[in-house]
Design a protein around this motif. Structure first.
Motif, PDB file in Angstrom:
ATOM      1  N   ARG A 117     -79.918 -11.383  56.337  1.00  0.00           N
ATOM      2  CA  ARG A 117     -81.187 -12.109  56.091  1.00  0.00           C
ATOM      3  C   ARG A 117     -80.857 -13.555  55.737  1.00  0.00           C
ATOM      4  O   ARG A 117     -80.079 -13.821  54.816  1.00  0.00           O
ATOM      5  N   VAL A 118     -81.460 -14.496  56.501  1.00  0.00           N
ATOM      6  CA  VAL A 118     -81.293 -15.925  56.257  1.00  0.00           C
ATOM      7  C   VAL A 118     -82.599 -16.454  55.666  1.00  0.00           C
ATOM      8  O   VAL A 118     -83.659 -16.373  56.310  1.00  0.00           O
ATOM      9  N   CYS A 119     -82.500 -16.981  54.443  1.00  0.00           N
ATOM     10  CA  CYS A 119     -83.696 -17.517  53.763  1.00  0.00           C
ATOM     11  C   CYS A 119     -83.544 -19.027  53.571  1.00  0.00           C
ATOM     12  O   CYS A 119     -82.453 -19.504  53.239  1.00  0.00           O
ATOM     13  N   VAL A 120     -84.647 -19.755  53.779  1.00  0.00           N
ATOM     14  CA  VAL A 120     -84.659 -21.215  53.586  1.00  0.00           C
ATOM     15  C   VAL A 120     -85.914 -21.566  52.787  1.00  0.00           C
ATOM     16  O   VAL A 120     -87.032 -21.203  53.161  1.00  0.00           O
ATOM     17  N   GLU A 121     -85.701 -22.291  51.656  1.00  0.00           N
ATOM     18  CA  GLU A 121     -86.820 -22.725  50.820  1.00  0.00           C
ATOM     19  C   GLU A 121     -86.822 -24.245  50.741  1.00  0.00           C
ATOM     20  O   GLU A 121     -85.769 -24.873  50.617  1.00  0.00           O
ATOM     21  N   ASP A 122     -88.027 -24.801  50.790  1.00  0.00           N
ATOM     22  CA  ASP A 122     -88.199 -26.250  50.683  1.00  0.00           C
ATOM     23  C   ASP A 122     -88.224 -26.625  49.213  1.00  0.00           C
ATOM     24  O   ASP A 122     -89.118 -26.232  48.475  1.00  0.00           O
ATOM     25  N   LYS A 123     -87.196 -27.399  48.751  1.00  0.00           N
ATOM     26  CA  LYS A 123     -87.108 -27.812  47.347  1.00  0.00           C
ATOM     27  C   LYS A 123     -87.416 -29.302  47.169  1.00  0.00           C
ATOM     28  O   LYS A 123     -87.061 -29.888  46.144  1.00  0.00           O
ATOM     29  N   GLY A 124     -88.043 -29.863  48.126  1.00  0.00           N
ATOM     30  CA  GLY A 124     -88.363 -31.288  48.024  1.00  0.00           C
ATOM     31  C   GLY A 124     -87.315 -32.137  48.691  1.00  0.00           C
ATOM     32  O   GLY A 124     -87.358 -32.364  49.908  1.00  0.00           O
ATOM     33  N   ASP A 125     -86.372 -32.642  47.898  1.00  0.00           N
ATOM     34  CA  ASP A 125     -85.298 -33.462  48.464  1.00  0.00           C
ATOM     35  C   ASP A 125     -84.258 -32.630  49.208  1.00  0.00           C
ATOM     36  O   ASP A 125     -83.471 -33.170  49.990  1.00  0.00           O
ATOM     37  N   THR A 126     -84.242 -31.336  48.953  1.00  0.00           N
ATOM     38  CA  THR A 126     -83.243 -30.465  49.585  1.00  0.00           C
ATOM     39  C   THR A 126     -83.904 -29.199  50.105  1.00  0.00           C
ATOM     40  O   THR A 126     -85.043 -28.879  49.754  1.00  0.00           O
ATOM     41  N   PHE A 127     -83.150 -28.514  50.941  1.00  0.00           N
ATOM     42  CA  PHE A 127     -83.526 -27.167  51.369  1.00  0.00           C
ATOM     43  C   PHE A 127     -82.501 -26.183  50.775  1.00  0.00           C
ATOM     44  O   PHE A 127     -81.279 -26.416  50.875  1.00  0.00           O
ATOM     45  N   ALA A 128     -83.013 -25.132  50.165  1.00  0.00           N
ATOM     46  CA  ALA A 128     -82.131 -24.099  49.585  1.00  0.00           C
ATOM     47  C   ALA A 128     -81.916 -23.003  50.632  1.00  0.00           C
ATOM     48  O   ALA A 128     -82.861 -22.357  51.067  1.00  0.00           O
ATOM     49  N   PHE A 129     -80.687 -22.820  51.033  1.00  0.00           N
ATOM     50  CA  PHE A 129     -80.323 -21.802  52.021  1.00  0.00           C
ATOM     51  C   PHE A 129     -79.634 -20.625  51.329  1.00  0.00           C
ATOM     52  O   PHE A 129     -78.865 -20.807  50.363  1.00  0.00           O
ATOM     53  N   SER A 130     -79.870 -19.431  51.837  1.00  0.00           N
ATOM     54  CA  SER A 130     -79.093 -18.254  51.412  1.00  0.00           C
ATOM     55  C   SER A 130     -78.882 -17.349  52.627  1.00  0.00           C
ATOM     56  O   SER A 130     -79.796 -17.201  53.446  1.00  0.00           O
ATOM     57  N   VAL A 131     -77.684 -16.795  52.744  1.00  0.00           N
ATOM     58  CA  VAL A 131     -77.342 -15.850  53.809  1.00  0.00           C
ATOM     59  C   VAL A 131     -76.851 -14.578  53.129  1.00  0.00           C
ATOM     60  O   VAL A 131     -75.787 -14.570  52.490  1.00  0.00           O
ATOM     61  N   ALA A 132     -77.637 -13.522  53.246  1.00  0.00           N
ATOM     62  CA  ALA A 132     -77.319 -12.267  52.557  1.00  0.00           C
ATOM     63  C   ALA A 132     -77.006 -11.178  53.588  1.00  0.00           C
ATOM     64  O   ALA A 132     -77.660 -11.098  54.634  1.00  0.00           O
ATOM     65  N   ASP A 133     -75.999 -10.350  53.300  1.00  0.00           N
ATOM     66  CA  ASP A 133     -75.651  -9.228  54.188  1.00  0.00           C
ATOM     67  C   ASP A 133     -75.473  -7.959  53.377  1.00  0.00           C
ATOM     68  O   ASP A 133     -75.436  -7.990  52.138  1.00  0.00           O
ATOM     69  N   ASN A 134     -75.404  -6.854  54.066  1.00  0.00           N
ATOM     70  CA  ASN A 134     -75.199  -5.553  53.412  1.00  0.00           C
ATOM     71  C   ASN A 134     -73.799  -4.992  53.713  1.00  0.00           C
ATOM     72  O   ASN A 134     -73.613  -3.799  53.902  1.00  0.00           O
ATOM     73  N   GLY A 135     -72.819  -5.894  53.771  1.00  0.00           N
ATOM     74  CA  GLY A 135     -71.448  -5.500  54.084  1.00  0.00           C
ATOM     75  C   GLY A 135     -70.726  -4.889  52.897  1.00  0.00           C
ATOM     76  O   GLY A 135     -71.346  -4.468  51.909  1.00  0.00           O
ATOM     77  N   PRO A 136     -69.381  -4.840  52.950  1.00  0.00           N
ATOM     78  CA  PRO A 136     -68.597  -4.158  51.915  1.00  0.00           C
ATOM     79  C   PRO A 136     -68.546  -4.903  50.596  1.00  0.00           C
ATOM     80  O   PRO A 136     -68.103  -4.350  49.596  1.00  0.00           O
ATOM     81  N   GLY A 137     -68.956  -6.184  50.576  1.00  0.00           N
ATOM     82  CA  GLY A 137     -68.932  -6.938  49.337  1.00  0.00           C
ATOM     83  C   GLY A 137     -67.549  -7.506  49.044  1.00  0.00           C
ATOM     84  O   GLY A 137     -66.560  -7.142  49.668  1.00  0.00           O
ATOM     85  N   ILE A 138     -67.497  -8.396  48.044  1.00  0.00           N
ATOM     86  CA  ILE A 138     -66.255  -9.079  47.678  1.00  0.00           C
ATOM     87  C   ILE A 138     -66.101  -9.029  46.168  1.00  0.00           C
ATOM     88  O   ILE A 138     -67.031  -9.358  45.416  1.00  0.00           O
ATOM     89  N   ASP A 139     -64.929  -8.628  45.713  1.00  0.00           N
ATOM     90  CA  ASP A 139     -64.646  -8.553  44.281  1.00  0.00           C
ATOM     91  C   ASP A 139     -64.748  -9.943  43.661  1.00  0.00           C
ATOM     92  O   ASP A 139     -64.348 -10.947  44.274  1.00  0.00           O
ATOM     93  N   VAL A 140     -65.252 -10.007  42.428  1.00  0.00           N
ATOM     94  CA  VAL A 140     -65.434 -11.286  41.730  1.00  0.00           C
ATOM     95  C   VAL A 140     -64.118 -12.052  41.614  1.00  0.00           C
ATOM     96  O   VAL A 140     -64.101 -13.284  41.627  1.00  0.00           O
ATOM     97  N   ARG A 141     -62.998 -11.334  41.558  1.00  0.00           N
ATOM     98  CA  ARG A 141     -61.698 -11.988  41.413  1.00  0.00           C
ATOM     99  C   ARG A 141     -61.387 -12.922  42.582  1.00  0.00           C
ATOM    100  O   ARG A 141     -60.577 -13.847  42.444  1.00  0.00           O
ATOM    101  N   TYR A 142     -61.996 -12.687  43.736  1.00  0.00           N
ATOM    102  CA  TYR A 142     -61.665 -13.454  44.931  1.00  0.00           C
ATOM    103  C   TYR A 142     -62.743 -14.456  45.332  1.00  0.00           C
ATOM    104  O   TYR A 142     -62.668 -15.057  46.401  1.00  0.00           O
ATOM    105  N   HIS A 143     -63.744 -14.664  44.471  1.00  0.00           N
ATOM    106  CA  HIS A 143     -64.866 -15.530  44.857  1.00  0.00           C
ATOM    107  C   HIS A 143     -64.444 -16.978  45.068  1.00  0.00           C
ATOM    108  O   HIS A 143     -65.044 -17.690  45.874  1.00  0.00           O
ATOM    109  N   LYS A 144     -63.413 -17.432  44.365  1.00  0.00           N
ATOM    110  CA  LYS A 144     -62.920 -18.800  44.572  1.00  0.00           C
ATOM    111  C   LYS A 144     -61.881 -18.845  45.680  1.00  0.00           C
ATOM    112  O   LYS A 144     -61.833 -19.781  46.475  1.00  0.00           O
ATOM    113  N   LYS A 145     -61.057 -17.837  45.711  1.00  0.00           N
ATOM    114  CA  LYS A 145     -59.943 -17.824  46.670  1.00  0.00           C
ATOM    115  C   LYS A 145     -60.413 -17.870  48.115  1.00  0.00           C
ATOM    116  O   LYS A 145     -59.783 -18.508  48.974  1.00  0.00           O
ATOM    117  N   ILE A 146     -61.536 -17.217  48.428  1.00  0.00           N
ATOM    118  CA  ILE A 146     -61.968 -17.102  49.825  1.00  0.00           C
ATOM    119  C   ILE A 146     -62.353 -18.444  50.436  1.00  0.00           C
ATOM    120  O   ILE A 146     -62.422 -18.574  51.661  1.00  0.00           O
TER     121      ILE A 146
END
Length: 589
Positions: free
Chosen positions: A496-525
């Motif tokens: 699911r790709v969501c886009v919201e109008d925030k005025g000066d910017t657009f807020a994007f989010s791309v969400a999937d239902n995959g296997p997920g990622i451990d918090v330990r690797y959120h920076k490394k990726i």
């Protein structure tokens, strides 16, 4: 200011390429070498088993001949005349059917009270018959008949009870009821005085023979065969037809030896050697089996060497590639410094971006891709040269797999260079691109990724964006592509790709239902060349999320991720509405 690497410096990426190349070469060479060694060892074991089997089978045939003689004696009431024995042996065709045997004869067991009758019977058959030598035993066991007699005449009348080896084996056959052989002896009829032995099968009068006492009481002699061990081995298999040599020992006495240096096929350093113990008719023979020069000549397989040579050629190309990369990097740094000096008044970001784009693109397209194609071409030549071998029924499937592995790694190197090129090309493109229609973009992504319409869904009231859409497309394509690539298939894919109008910017989010990622690797990726790929997931260059991070940060934002193992992942970021209003850091989702 971030420190720049030394000109011509070998980077971690270079080391990875070298290590990968060495690993492929070493793996192929070690595997083919190991497989060759296994095949050669199996050939030795087959030769060893053949020698052992020949000895066992030939001795079993000789035993059958002895028992045939015993049966012939039984058919004549327990004894035979010389003429009857000659007739029997003629029908047996000893020389033709039993190669290696010296003859076959009869030994009678005599107590003192039986001697006169025995000598009378022998006197009828021959003009002269004499028992020899004298001894102090309470019984006699003279050789009465042996055929062919001409070659064995010296043994006629020999009382085997005079000598411990001969006597003990004969009495052992009497007591056990089984065929027995003697320890090493020298036959009286053997002018060369080489080691030999006698083979006995007991003859009994009428039974029963259930106990030791009954067998001793009924014992009347043996059918026997004398053997010279040299003749026995020649009768088994000629030396020039074998790829192994053998020595035979009985009770620590060598009775046959082919390991002498005078032998034509003697190998001072045999490829294989093994000792085998045979339990044969009351004796233990120890066989020392070694490979000879014929075996070495027929098992000098050059295939591992060929693979090693091919691997060395690949290494040369890889090293050449690394050197070219280092030299090109030196040129790129020198050029960057030159441009920097000339344009120092310009923004450092613009200078760095231009240098990366123009000079690094030149490096990738000219200096890197040509050697990579050279490696791929060499792999194709190897596969073509080995085509006949790989298609044969004896081919090792791992050889084809190893060559395919080279192709895969070359493709990975090509993907890496392409990814680096993409990373280097990230810069603002305000005013240089066309507006982005989100609905059309999602529709094209569904088609490009071969998805169903419900697998990729757009959720937004925003329809068109006009600010740096080239980089925005690149960000969205990488995030959506990763969601598809790493989906584990446990549930139907949903993005699911969501886009919201925030005025000066657009807020994007791309969400999937995959296997997920451990918090330990959120920076490394988000780091270059970093991937969480496992053995059952697709190949990855580790550049896609680095491209996303660089593109978003170029516009003043940052990428955030919310994800836990098994719960999918949501990537979010802000994108500016126009070139004059870049987003503030605090507005990132």
């Amino acid at each position: 200011m971030k420190m720049q690497p030394h000109r011509g410096q070998i980077t971690p990426l270079h080391l990875v390429v070298i290590a990968l190349s060495f690993s492929v070469t070493f793996t192929i060479w070690q595997y083919t070498k190991h497989q060759t060694e296994i095949k050669v060892q199996q050939r030795f074991e087959a030769s060893r088993d053949r020698i052992v089997g020949l000895i066992e089978n030939r001795m079993a045939r000789y035993e059958d001949a002895l028992w045939a003689g015993v049966s012939a004696m039984d058919s004549q009431g327990g004894d035979m005349t010389l003429e009857q024995w000659r007739l029997f042996t003629e029908k047996m065709r000893i020389g033709d059917k039993y190669p290696g045997i010296n003859g076959i004869g009869v030994i009678h067991y005599l107590r003192p009270d039986m001697l006169d009758a025995y000598l009378d019977a022998r006197g009828i058959e021959r003009d002269v018959f004499q028992i020899f030598p004298d001894h102090d035993s309470d019984h006699m066991m003279p050789i009465s008949f042996i055929e062919p007699e001409a070659a064995n005449s010296a043994a006629i009348g020999l009382d085997i009870a005079h000598e411990t080896n001969r006597r003990n084996a004969a009495l052992a056959s009497r007591d056990t009821g089984y065929a027995q052989i003697t320890g090493p002896i020298v036959l009286v009829q053997d002018a060369s005085s080489t080691p030999g032995f006698l083979f006995y099968a007991p003859i009994y009068k009428e039974g029963p023979l259930d106990t030791l006492e009954q067998r001793r009481a009924s014992f009347s002699g043996t059918v026997y065969a004398p053997f010279v061990v040299n003749r026995l081995m020649d009768g088994l298999l000629a030396k020039h037809l074998r790829h192994v040599s053998v020595s035979i020992s009985d009770a620590d006495e060598v009775i046959y030896d082919e390991h002498l240096t005078a032998e034509d096929l003697h190998d001072d350093n045999p490829m294989f050697a093994e000792q085998v113990t045979l339990d044969l008719y009351g004796r233990q023979w120890r066989l020392d089996i070694r490979t000879n020069l014929a075996f070495r000549h027929n098992n000098s397989d050059m295939q591992p060497v060929l693979f090693l040579i091919a691997g060395v050629l690949i290494e040369v190309l890889v090293i050449a590639l690394i050197i070219m990369m280092a030299r090109t990097n030196k040129k790129a740094v020198a050029y960057a410094e030159k441009v920097t000096d000339a344009l120092r008044s310009e923004k450092e970001k613009l200078v760095k971006s231009n240098v990366e784009l123009e000079q690094f693109a030149y490096v990738i397209s000219h200096d890197l891709k040509t050697p990579i194609r050279g490696i791929a071409g060499l792999a194709d030549m190897l596969k073509e040269d080995l085509e006949d071998y790989c298609s044969s029924k004896d081919a090792n499937p791992e050889v084809t797999t190893a060559i395919d592995l080279i192709h895969d790694r070359v493709q990975r190197m090509n993907d890496l260079t392409s990814g680096i090129l993409e990373f280097s090309c990230i810069r603002e493109t305000y005013g240089k691109d066309s507006p982005l229609e989100l609905t059309d973009f999602i529709t094209s992504m569904i088609a490009d990724l071969d998805l169903e319409p419900d697998q990729l869904v757009l959720d937004t009231p925003v329809q068109t964006l006009t600010t740096d859409t080239i980089n925005l497309r690149r960000v969205l394509e990488n995030l959506i592509g990763n969601a598809v690539k790493y989906h584990d298939g446990r549930t139907p894919l949903r993005i699911r790709v969501c886009v919201e109008d925030k005025g000066d910017t657009f807020a994007f989010s791309v969400a999937d239902n995959g296997p997920g990622i451990d918090v330990r690797y959120h920076k490394k990726i988000f780091e270059m060349f970093q991937t969480l790929r496992t053995c059952d997931t697709p190949e990855s260059t580790g550049i896609g999320l680095a491209v996303v991070k660089k593109s978003v940060e170029l516009h003043g934002g940052r990428v955030e991720i919310i994800s836990h193992p098994g719960e999918g992942a949501t990537f979010s970021f802000h994108w500016p509405r126009n070139a004059t209003a870049p987003p503030r850091e605090s507005t990132a989702a």
